[in-house]
Scaffold this motif. Structure first.
Motif, PDB file in Angstrom:
ATOM      1  N   ALA A  12      -4.399 -32.023  -1.468  1.00 10.77           N
ATOM      2  CA  ALA A  12      -5.099 -30.853  -0.931  1.00 10.77           C
ATOM      3  C   ALA A  12      -4.765 -29.596  -1.713  1.00 10.77           C
ATOM      4  N   VAL A  13      -3.490 -29.433  -2.057  1.00 10.97           N
ATOM      5  CA  VAL A  13      -3.078 -28.254  -2.835  1.00 10.97           C
ATOM      6  C   VAL A  13      -3.778 -28.243  -4.197  1.00 10.97           C
ATOM      7  N   LEU A  14      -3.834 -29.401  -4.865  1.00 11.98           N
ATOM      8  CA  LEU A  14      -4.480 -29.470  -6.165  1.00 11.98           C
ATOM      9  C   LEU A  14      -5.965 -29.137  -6.069  1.00 11.98           C
ATOM     10  N   ILE A  15      -6.639 -29.655  -5.044  1.00  7.95           N
ATOM     11  CA  ILE A  15      -8.065 -29.392  -4.875  1.00  7.95           C
ATOM     12  C   ILE A  15      -8.302 -27.918  -4.580  1.00  7.95           C
ATOM     13  N   LEU A  16      -7.505 -27.342  -3.661  1.00  7.18           N
ATOM     14  CA  LEU A  16      -7.664 -25.926  -3.332  1.00  7.18           C
ATOM     15  C   LEU A  16      -7.383 -25.046  -4.542  1.00  7.18           C
ATOM     16  N   VAL A  39      -5.767 -28.169 -14.675  1.00  6.14           N
ATOM     17  CA  VAL A  39      -4.952 -28.232 -13.454  1.00  6.14           C
ATOM     18  C   VAL A  39      -4.268 -29.592 -13.358  1.00  6.14           C
ATOM     19  N   GLY A  40      -5.014 -30.659 -13.684  1.00 10.00           N
ATOM     20  CA  GLY A  40      -4.428 -31.993 -13.686  1.00 10.00           C
ATOM     21  C   GLY A  40      -3.296 -32.126 -14.695  1.00 10.00           C
ATOM     22  N   MET A  41      -3.478 -31.552 -15.874  1.00  9.97           N
ATOM     23  CA  MET A  41      -2.438 -31.612 -16.893  1.00  9.97           C
ATOM     24  C   MET A  41      -1.199 -30.831 -16.463  1.00  9.97           C
ATOM     25  N   LEU A  42      -1.395 -29.689 -15.800  1.00  7.75           N
ATOM     26  CA  LEU A  42      -0.255 -28.905 -15.321  1.00  7.75           C
ATOM     27  C   LEU A  42       0.501 -29.651 -14.220  1.00  7.75           C
ATOM     28  N   ALA A  43      -0.249 -30.428 -13.429  1.00 12.52           N
ATOM     29  CA  ALA A  43       0.390 -31.183 -12.354  1.00 12.52           C
ATOM     30  C   ALA A  43       1.022 -32.477 -12.852  1.00 12.52           C
ATOM     31  N   GLY A  44       0.747 -32.877 -14.104  1.00 15.14           N
ATOM     32  CA  GLY A  44       1.224 -34.139 -14.645  1.00 15.14           C
ATOM     33  C   GLY A  44       2.703 -34.141 -14.977  1.00 15.14           C
ATOM     34  N   SER A  45       3.129 -35.271 -15.535  1.00 17.90           N
ATOM     35  CA  SER A  45       4.560 -35.467 -15.789  1.00 17.90           C
ATOM     36  C   SER A  45       5.112 -34.508 -16.828  1.00 17.90           C
ATOM     37  N   GLU A  46       4.273 -34.006 -17.737  1.00 16.80           N
ATOM     38  CA  GLU A  46       4.733 -33.066 -18.766  1.00 16.80           C
ATOM     39  C   GLU A  46       4.439 -31.613 -18.400  1.00 16.80           C
ATOM     40  N   GLY A  47       3.962 -31.402 -17.163  1.00 15.52           N
ATOM     41  CA  GLY A  47       3.706 -30.052 -16.693  1.00 15.52           C
ATOM     42  C   GLY A  47       4.639 -29.680 -15.575  1.00 15.52           C
ATOM     43  N   PRO A  48       4.472 -28.510 -14.998  1.00 23.08           N
ATOM     44  CA  PRO A  48       5.355 -28.058 -13.908  1.00 23.08           C
ATOM     45  C   PRO A  48       5.321 -28.982 -12.688  1.00 23.08           C
TER      46      PRO A  48
END
Length: 521
Positions: A12-16, A39-48
């Motif tokens: 939900a946080v990612l979608i919002l 946004v997906g890349m930032l949420a990934g293993s090499e992102g925050p």
């Protein structure tokens, strides 16, 4: 094992966050798909975010479902009267154009990057089709509007060119993994995919439209569930029996959206929301799936092949595919430029990963880089290029009357707004003298800040906004009377010197459908 509450909260946080970021990106002129991927890349293993995701099967499954529902939604909101004039052009671009794009990229990969012929062909096949999600998103936004039949042509091409790209990709993988297999042995597969997909899409679309009207459910919300289930069934069943499910989903959406069904407008709005949810989910997943550090080694080859795709392969494919038709140079240039790559190529790039093709990860990273390059260049420049080429149409505005225009449920009438343009043949005339078709009513007129119900003696002036109720059969005639514009007719290819080899008796289709079929599929 992560608790489901954490998964739901994180999703939900990612979608919002994606929705909010998309609002900001719209002001900067960036396409939505680019924001969702980042946004997906930032949420990934090499992102925050630090979310580790490395399952190509799950990524492909999400991509396939997302593309099917996006195509269904796109078809549902497409008017057949807009598609019909560009049908043959669109089919040529979605078949011959895709094959030509793949061949040009293949040649560049062989001679510039040192790929083997089959590896080059696989790369070309994966990036050969334009992406429906990206094209619908850009051309239906409030940033870009194109004159004439360019928008329906580009949308139809993007909605119907996936079967060819899938066939070429599967064929290239088969040839790589099974040496000695003849490419010509895959031709029957292509014919089967196209024929079964087209027939089932049309037939099941007709059946779904009938069911929507016949089922008479007690709660209106269940109609949305019914159409969603129908879309998934159409894709799944078509794929099971050997057809192309993406083509079937798009055609079924086109059939249902142009049929007389109850709650049509509300269903279109529902599936528009589903389409956006699928875009966000799909691009977020693909952003999670990529590892940014692996993109650095393909930076130089990615730039080289992106330049070839954008400035060489796409223009060659467009110009050669549209040779049978007389078109203005600026229109062909515009079509050449709107070669957006998005989710479809990235999803196709997971096919080699699952099949175990050597260096499959290199292919995926290259394709991902090319999609980012296309989104950055194409997605941000389409409004500017359209304006420079003289093909930018006025952006659609909001209703002058503060109404949400919705035709009655029986779809026997059509409600729409028209602005009396400068120099219109209707300007200065009384309504009674316009010669409007029978059954046509001008319900409201907006003159400046004043709104009122007109009488037969009311005189129309330049800039008046009219709220008109008429029948679908008469809608085009009404638009022609008010605006002076002529109805678009399907373009037919110019015959070669000496005529077509099959003789002059062959026709590409009637130029006009029977009067009782106008505006309906």
């Amino acid at each position: 094992m992560i608790a489901i509450e954490y998964v739901l909260a994180g999703a939900a946080v990612l979608i919002l966050f994606s929705i909010i970021a998309n609002k900001v990106s719209g002001r900067l002129g960036l396409p939505a798909l680019l924001i969702f991927i980042f946004v997906g890349m930032l949420a990934g293993s090499e992102g925050p975010g630090g979310i580790y995701f490395d399952d190509p099967f799950i990524a492909q499954s999400i991509g396939v479902v997302g593309l099917a529902l996006i195509l269904f939604s796109g078809g549902l909101d497409t008017r057949w009267t807009e598609v019909r004039p560009v049908l043959y052009k669109g089919l040529m671009l979605s078949t011959v154009g895709v094959a030509l794009t793949a061949l040009v990229v293949c040649a560049a990969a062989i001679f510039l990057l040192g790929f083997s012929p089959l590896e080059g062909f696989l790369l070309g096949a994966i990036v050969s089709s334009t992406d429906a999600a990206a094209v619908f998103s850009i051309l239906r936004s409030r940033r870009a509007s194109l004159k004439g039949d360019l928008r329906p042509l580009l949308e139809f091409e993007s909605g119907s060119n996936d079967p060819m790209a899938i066939l070429l990709t599967i064929g290239a993988i088969t040839l790589l993994m099974q040496p000695g297999t003849s490419f010509f042995s895959l031709v029957p597969l292509f014919v089967q995919q196209m024929a079964v997909g087209g027939l089932l899409g049309y037939g099941m679309g007709k059946g779904a439209a009938w069911l929507i009207n016949a089922v008479k459910v007690e709660y209106e919300g269940l109609y949305a569930v019914l159409t969603l289930a129908s879309a998934l069934l159409i894709y799944g069943l078509t794929t099971i029996v050997g057809g192309n499910g993406f083509l079937a989903a798009y055609i079924a959406g086109l059939v249902i959206g142009n049929s007389a069904i109850v709650h049509r407008k509300s269903l279109i709005r529902f599936h528009e929301g589903i389409g956006w949810l699928m875009q966000i989910t799909l691009f977020l997943t693909l952003g999670l799936f990529v590892f940014p550090s692996e993109l650095l080694p393909v930076l130089v080859p990615g730039i080289i092949i992106s330049i070839v795709l954008i400035f060489v392969a796409r223009p060659i494919a467009v110009y050669l595919s549209l040779l049978p038709w007389k078109m203005k140079k600026n229109e062909k240039l515009m079509i050449s430029w709107v070669g957006l790559r998005g989710a479809a190529p990235i999803v196709l790039a997971t096919f080699p990963l699952i099949a175990g093709v050597p260096q499959a990860q290199v292919f995926f990273n290259l394709v991902f880089f090319m999609v980012i390059a296309s989104a950055l260049l194409h997605g941000t420049s389409i409004p500017f290029v359209a304006k420079h080429l003289g093909l930018a149409a006025p952006l659609p505005g909001r209703s002058r009357f503060g109404l949400e225009l919705d035709s009655p449920e029986d779809s026997r009438n059509e409600l729409f707004e028209l602005v009396v343009p400068h120099g219109s043949p209707a300007s200065g005339k009384q309504i009674v003298n316009l010669g409007l078709p029978a059954g046509t009513l001008i319900i409201l007129i907006a003159k400046g800040s004043e709104q009122f119900s007109p009488r037969g003696a009311t005189v129309l002036e330049d800039g008046d906004t009219l709220l008109i109720l008429t029948t679908p059969d008469a809608a085009q005639a009404v638009r022609r009377i008010i605006t002076g514009e002529t109805e678009m007719e399907p373009d037919e290819p110019e015959p070669p010197e000496g005529g077509w080899p099959w003789g002059s008796g062959f026709t590409w289709g009637t130029t006009k459908p029977p009067e009782n079929e106008r505006g309906r599929l």
